[in-house]
Design an enzyme around this catalytic site. Structure first.
Site, PDB file in Angstrom:
ATOM      1  CG  LEU A  90      -2.260   0.714   1.044  1.00 52.25           C
ATOM      2  CD1 LEU A  90      -3.086   0.150  -0.101  1.00 52.25           C
ATOM      3  CD2 LEU A  90      -3.085   0.672   2.334  1.00 52.25           C
TER       4      LEU A  90
ATOM      5  CD  GLU B  55       8.447  -7.155 -18.470  1.00 51.43           C
ATOM      6  OE1 GLU B  55       9.068  -6.122 -18.774  1.00 51.43           O
ATOM      7  OE2 GLU B  55       7.593  -7.207 -17.574  1.00 51.43           O
TER       8      GLU B  55
ATOM      9  CB  ILE C 203       0.470  -3.043 -12.365  1.00 49.79           C
ATOM     10  CG1 ILE C 203      -0.174  -2.861 -10.982  1.00 49.79           C
ATOM     11  CG2 ILE C 203      -0.632  -3.209 -13.399  1.00 49.79           C
ATOM     12  CD1 ILE C 203       0.622  -2.154  -9.996  1.00 49.79           C
TER      13      ILE C 203
ATOM     14  NE  ARG D   4       9.154  -4.653   4.751  1.00 49.22           N
ATOM     15  CZ  ARG D   4      10.292  -3.984   4.670  1.00 49.22           C
ATOM     16  NH1 ARG D   4      11.369  -4.471   5.229  1.00 49.22           N
ATOM     17  NH2 ARG D   4      10.386  -2.830   4.040  1.00 49.22           N
TER      18      ARG D   4
ATOM     19  NE  ARG E 232      10.589  -3.471 -12.239  1.00 54.22           N
ATOM     20  CZ  ARG E 232      10.032  -2.296 -12.538  1.00 54.22           C
ATOM     21  NH1 ARG E 232       8.776  -2.247 -12.935  1.00 54.22           N
ATOM     22  NH2 ARG E 232      10.732  -1.178 -12.461  1.00 54.22           N
TER      23      ARG E 232
ATOM     24  NE  ARG F  54       5.852   8.354  -4.002  1.00 53.31           N
ATOM     25  CZ  ARG F  54       7.033   7.791  -3.767  1.00 53.31           C
ATOM     26  NH1 ARG F  54       7.250   6.534  -4.087  1.00 53.31           N
ATOM     27  NH2 ARG F  54       8.011   8.485  -3.206  1.00 53.31           N
TER      28      ARG F  54
ATOM     29  CG  HIS G  18       6.820  -3.340 -18.151  1.00 53.78           C
ATOM     30  ND1 HIS G  18       7.956  -3.875 -17.579  1.00 53.78           N
ATOM     31  CD2 HIS G  18       6.452  -2.313 -17.345  1.00 53.78           C
ATOM     32  CE1 HIS G  18       8.262  -3.193 -16.481  1.00 53.78           C
ATOM     33  NE2 HIS G  18       7.352  -2.231 -16.335  1.00 53.78           N
TER      34      HIS G  18
HETATM   35  O1  GLV Z   1       8.002  -0.247 -14.631  1.00 60.73           O
HETATM   36  C1  GLV Z   1       8.035   0.922 -14.608  1.00 60.73           C
HETATM   37  C2  GLV Z   1       8.601   1.698 -13.554  1.00 60.73           C
HETATM   38  O2  GLV Z   1       9.186   1.142 -12.610  1.00 60.73           O
HETATM   39  O3  GLV Z   1       8.512   2.927 -13.631  1.00 60.73           O
END
Ligand code: GLV
Length: 398
Positions: A237, A346, A315, A260, A317, A239, A364
């Site tokens: 949680l 990727e 969204i 955490r 990695r 930004r 991505h």
């Molecule tokens: O993957 C995109 C970023 O980390 O800005």
């Protein structure tokens, strides 16, 4: 555009990193270089003339009223010169505006100007000039690259995630590191919600159905699943996680989260374990940063807890998720669906996902809008300028 091949990028790999899909023809690049040299020569002459006039006015014809103006112009000249002498290494043509501005303001060194298989030699030849590196996911500033650049002072990442930068190495060498937080938060959160809605309502699949003429041939598309009101679990949680939480609240979704340490958000329910969070969620979103503690944070146990009706959205990695486990769970129907922006290797995506109707796959592109990439580029440029002018960095990591 981004590749999150963060693990083993080294010199050899840098030389085989894919270059721009349509690199400009050699003649065009040659013309640009000649133009750049002429521009630098012209600016050099202007500076000599300005400096001469300033010194002349000060020492020979001192006019008190014009002195501040003259000093200001001398300062501007010195600043521009300092910027132009900063050698900045760009590893890949990631963004046209960023490249153009780096070229205009600094001494831009493009790694893809190296001959094929010649990047090590190219780096050796430019090593003393390169004082800054622009890194981004898939084009890493890892130990081998940093070791090859003895004059390196700063790594500016064109991304918020900095798992592709060797932070311990940078700390050891006293190299500063910056990233691009905040400016991309909204776009990444928008995409997370978009993927969740698309996965549950099967928007891409229904689009393919219409395009294939199946609506006419077979009648209505199969019923889908509602998104509004679903329990959304967010891993991380920060930004971006918070921006996702506020968006899904508008869909009447109860928000649970794992972090955490518990945060002070009374309307969101804290879970001290990811398995517990997954078991209490219909949609599980990965939104934390990647580090040794969060690598494969979504493993077989978490996938089982999310279950055959659950949907995973990533969204973050690729390496946040144990991808072979995810693929087999989707293929075997042990997981309900997935919306994936990132992958472990990727741009390679497991082909067994291509035939599945319960997944939505995008390349991505979380921060991939004109507006956000421009804002990210400006932040990279502003951090470089601050470094040259010895001002505080805008978004320091180190
Ligand atoms: O993957 C995109 C970023 O980390 O800005």
């Amino acid at each position: 555009m981004f590749r999150a091949d963060v693990e083993q990028c080294n010199w050899a790999e840098i030389s085989c990193c894919p270059v721009a899909p349509h690199p400009p023809p050699v003649g065009f690049r040659g013309q640009k270089r000649v133009y750049g040299r002429l521009r630098r020569l012209f600016l050099g002459i202007v500076r000599v003339v300005v400096a001469y006039q300033v010194l002349y006015k000060i020492f020979c014809h001192h006019q008190p009223t014009r002195l501040p103006l003259l000093l200001l112009s001398a300062f501007a000249t010195a600043t521009a010169t300092a910027m132009e002498t900063l050698g900045v290494l760009l590893l890949h043509p990631v963004n046209a505006y960023l490249e153009q501005e780096l070229d205009r303001r600094f001494r831009l060194i493009r790694l893809w100007d190296a001959p094929p298989d010649g990047s090590a030699e190219f780096l050796r030849a430019n090593a003393s000039a390169i004082r800054a590196v622009v890194a981004y996911p898939g084009y890493s500033a890892l130990a081998a690259l940093i070791d090859a650049l003895p004059s390196l002072e700063i790594v500016v990442s064109f991304s918020v995630g900095i798992d592709h930068v060797d932070l311990p190495k940078c700390r050891e060498r006293g190299i500063r590191v910056t990233n691009t937080p905040d400016v991309l938060t909204d776009d990444v959160a928008d995409l997370a919600v978009g993927l969740a809605v698309a996965a549950l309502r099967r928007i891409p699949q229904a689009d393919r159905f219409v395009r294939a003429g199946l609506w006419k041939a077979k009648g209505d598309y199969a019923l889908t699943t509602r998104f509004s009101g679903k329990r959304v679990g967010i891993i991380g949680l920060g930004r971006i996680g918070l921006a996702i939480a506020t968006r899904v609240e508008a869909f009447d979704c109860p928000v649970n989260y794992y972090q955490r340490t518990k945060k002070d958000y009374p309307s969101y329910t804290y879970y001290p374990s990811v398995v517990g969070l997954a078991a209490s969620s219909d949609v599980l979103v990965v939104a934390c940063s990647l580090n040794e503690q969060t690598r494969h944070i979504v493993n077989r146990e978490v996938i089982e807890a999310l279950g055959p009706k659950g949907v995973l959205i990533n969204i973050g990695r690729g390496p946040h998720v144990d991808e072979p486990e995810l693929v087999s769970a989707l293929v075997e129907g042990r997981l309900g669906g997935a919306g994936l922006d990132v992958f472990e290797d990727e741009p390679n995506v497991p082909e067994s996902l291509f035939t599945l109707d319960n997944v939505v796959l995008v390349p991505h592109m979380g921060s991939g809008t004109h507006e956000t990439r421009k804002a990210m580029a400006d932040l990279v440029l502003d951090n470089l300028e601050a470094h040259v002018l010895k001002k505080p960095l805008l978004t320091p990591v180190i």
